[in-house]
Write a protein that holds these residues in place. Structure first.
Motif, mmCIF file in Angstrom:
data_model
loop_
_atom_site.group_PDB
_atom_site.id
_atom_site.type_symbol
_atom_site.label_atom_id
_atom_site.label_comp_id
_atom_site.label_asym_id
_atom_site.label_seq_id
_atom_site.Cartn_x
_atom_site.Cartn_y
_atom_site.Cartn_z
ATOM 1 N N ILE A 12 95.958 -8.612 4.728
ATOM 2 C CA ILE A 12 95.934 -7.466 4.251
ATOM 3 C C ILE A 12 95.013 -6.346 5.148
ATOM 4 O O ILE A 12 95.444 -5.318 4.871
ATOM 5 N N LEU A 49 92.558 -0.791 1.876
ATOM 6 C CA LEU A 49 93.129 -2.149 2.012
ATOM 7 C C LEU A 49 92.201 -2.689 3.344
ATOM 8 O O LEU A 49 92.153 -3.663 3.173
ATOM 9 N N LEU A 52 88.835 -3.648 2.111
ATOM 10 C CA LEU A 52 89.072 -4.640 0.958
ATOM 11 C C LEU A 52 89.315 -5.992 1.828
ATOM 12 O O LEU A 52 88.568 -7.227 1.585
ATOM 13 N N ALA B 11 92.620 -10.631 -3.293
ATOM 14 C CA ALA B 11 94.295 -10.613 -3.230
ATOM 15 C C ALA B 11 94.681 -9.805 -4.719
ATOM 16 O O ALA B 11 95.671 -8.975 -4.480
ATOM 17 N N ALA B 13 93.320 -6.949 -6.015
ATOM 18 C CA ALA B 13 93.076 -5.673 -5.595
ATOM 19 C C ALA B 13 93.976 -5.179 -4.740
ATOM 20 O O ALA B 13 94.587 -4.082 -4.699
ATOM 21 N N ALA B 14 94.339 -6.208 -3.575
ATOM 22 C CA ALA B 14 95.378 -5.742 -2.547
ATOM 23 C C ALA B 14 96.841 -5.662 -3.541
ATOM 24 O O ALA B 14 97.803 -4.783 -3.153
ATOM 25 N N LEU B 46 105.622 -5.524 1.087
ATOM 26 C CA LEU B 46 105.162 -6.479 1.756
ATOM 27 C C LEU B 46 103.691 -6.800 1.369
ATOM 28 O O LEU B 46 103.457 -8.054 0.954
ATOM 29 N N VAL B 47 103.021 -5.770 1.101
ATOM 30 C CA VAL B 47 101.773 -6.152 0.443
ATOM 31 C C VAL B 47 101.764 -6.533 -0.939
ATOM 32 O O VAL B 47 100.909 -7.829 -1.230
ATOM 33 N N LEU B 50 102.613 -10.472 -0.145
ATOM 34 C CA LEU B 50 101.753 -11.072 0.646
ATOM 35 C C LEU B 50 100.481 -11.490 -0.459
ATOM 36 O O LEU B 50 99.819 -12.380 -0.555
ATOM 37 N N SER B 51 100.243 -10.560 -1.278
ATOM 38 C CA SER B 51 98.986 -10.825 -2.422
ATOM 39 C C SER B 51 99.261 -11.645 -3.134
ATOM 40 O O SER B 51 98.512 -12.554 -3.709
ATOM 41 N N THR B 54 98.838 -15.051 -1.617
ATOM 42 C CA THR B 54 97.540 -15.359 -1.340
ATOM 43 C C THR B 54 96.878 -15.515 -2.796
ATOM 44 O O THR B 54 95.978 -16.627 -2.667
#
Lengths: 79, 180
Positions: A12, A49, A52, B11, B13-14, B46-47, B50-51, B54
């Motif tokens: 991230i 990000l 974070l 994770a 928040a992402a 992607l985010v 991935l989040s 996670t």
């Protein structure tokens, strides 16, 4: 198990850094020109990000170390 | 607990940031087909992926830690479903592979608890007062028959058990209990 979680948080952070650099790397933001809406959005979201991921990584690390302190000294591993 | 909570919060928040990246080209009116739209869409996807991964990893790690600390019950072993067992054909025979599967399924089942069988002491405890009462009654009758000529006079007659059990009855009780 926690290693994969820490790796996810590190990813991230890396994606945040990429998002900050993306407008300039891909050439969508010309040099010496006013930032476009897309550039502003990418830089702000990317910085958020990255911050974070940075904060999360060290908070997880601090929690891990705190758990180790709570458990106390462990016997040395057998080799 | 802190690290699991921190990992989950980070994770989540992402994930929010990833969703925003996906809808930003439409919300901020990016030029259609621009490089910025593609970068934001791909990076947002992607985010998000991935989040979610996670979040799953941290949730499983936290649950495993709670189980290890005894705060969550252990997961129960899956018992074989009896409805899935094979039915014999018209000749009453089952397939050999099915038989092996049934044997494995029955081996995996825990043995049933042993039934509660009454012991001989329980039986003695149950029958002892009955036998004692029968013996006492028999002895009292025998004694009454032998002593009948002495009780011929009505003023000497005493109703049976007028003042509790007689001495003979008590002796019979004692003898019967000693025999047991």
């Amino acid at each position: 198990m926690s290693r994969w979680g820490i790796a996810g948080i590190g990813m991230i952070f890396a994606i945040g850094v990429w998002l900050v650099a993306a407008p300039f790397v891909t050439g969508q933001q010309p040099d010496s020109a006013t930032w476009t809406t897309a550039t502003r959005n990418d830089v702000i979201v990317g910085a958020a990000l990255a911050l974070l991921g940075f904060t999360g990584f060290f908070t997880v690390l601090a929690g891990h170390v705190a758990d180790m302190y709570a458990k106390g000294p462990q016997p040395p591993a057998q080799r | 607990m802190t690290r699991y909570l921190a990992g989950l919060i980070t994770a989540t928040a992402a994930l929010g940031a990833g969703v925003w990246l996906l809808i930003a080209p439409y919300g901020l009116d990016y030029p259609s087909g621009s490089t910025a739209s593609g970068v934001d869409a791909w990076t947002g996807a992607l985010v998000c992926a991935l989040s979610l991964a996670t979040i799953g990893v941290w949730a499983r790690a936290w649950r495993a830690q709670l189980r290890a600390d005894g705060l969550l019950p252990e997961r129960q072993a899956v018992r074989p479903d009896r409805s899935a067992l094979p039915h014999p054909d018209e000749h009453g025979r089952a397939d050999s592979s099915d038989a092996a599967r049934v044997a494995r399924a029955l081996e995996e089942e825990p043995p049933p608890p042993p039934p509660q069988v009454p012991t001989i002491e329980d039986l003695h405890g149950l029958l002892k007062p009955l036998v004692a009462a029968l013996a006492a009654d028999q002895m009292e009758r025998t004694h009454a028959q032998s002593a009948q000529p002495q009780n011929a006079h009505p003023q000497n007659a005493r109703p049976r058990n007028a003042h509790g059990p007689s001495t003979h009855t008590q002796t019979a009780y004692t003898n019967a209990e000693e025999d047991w």
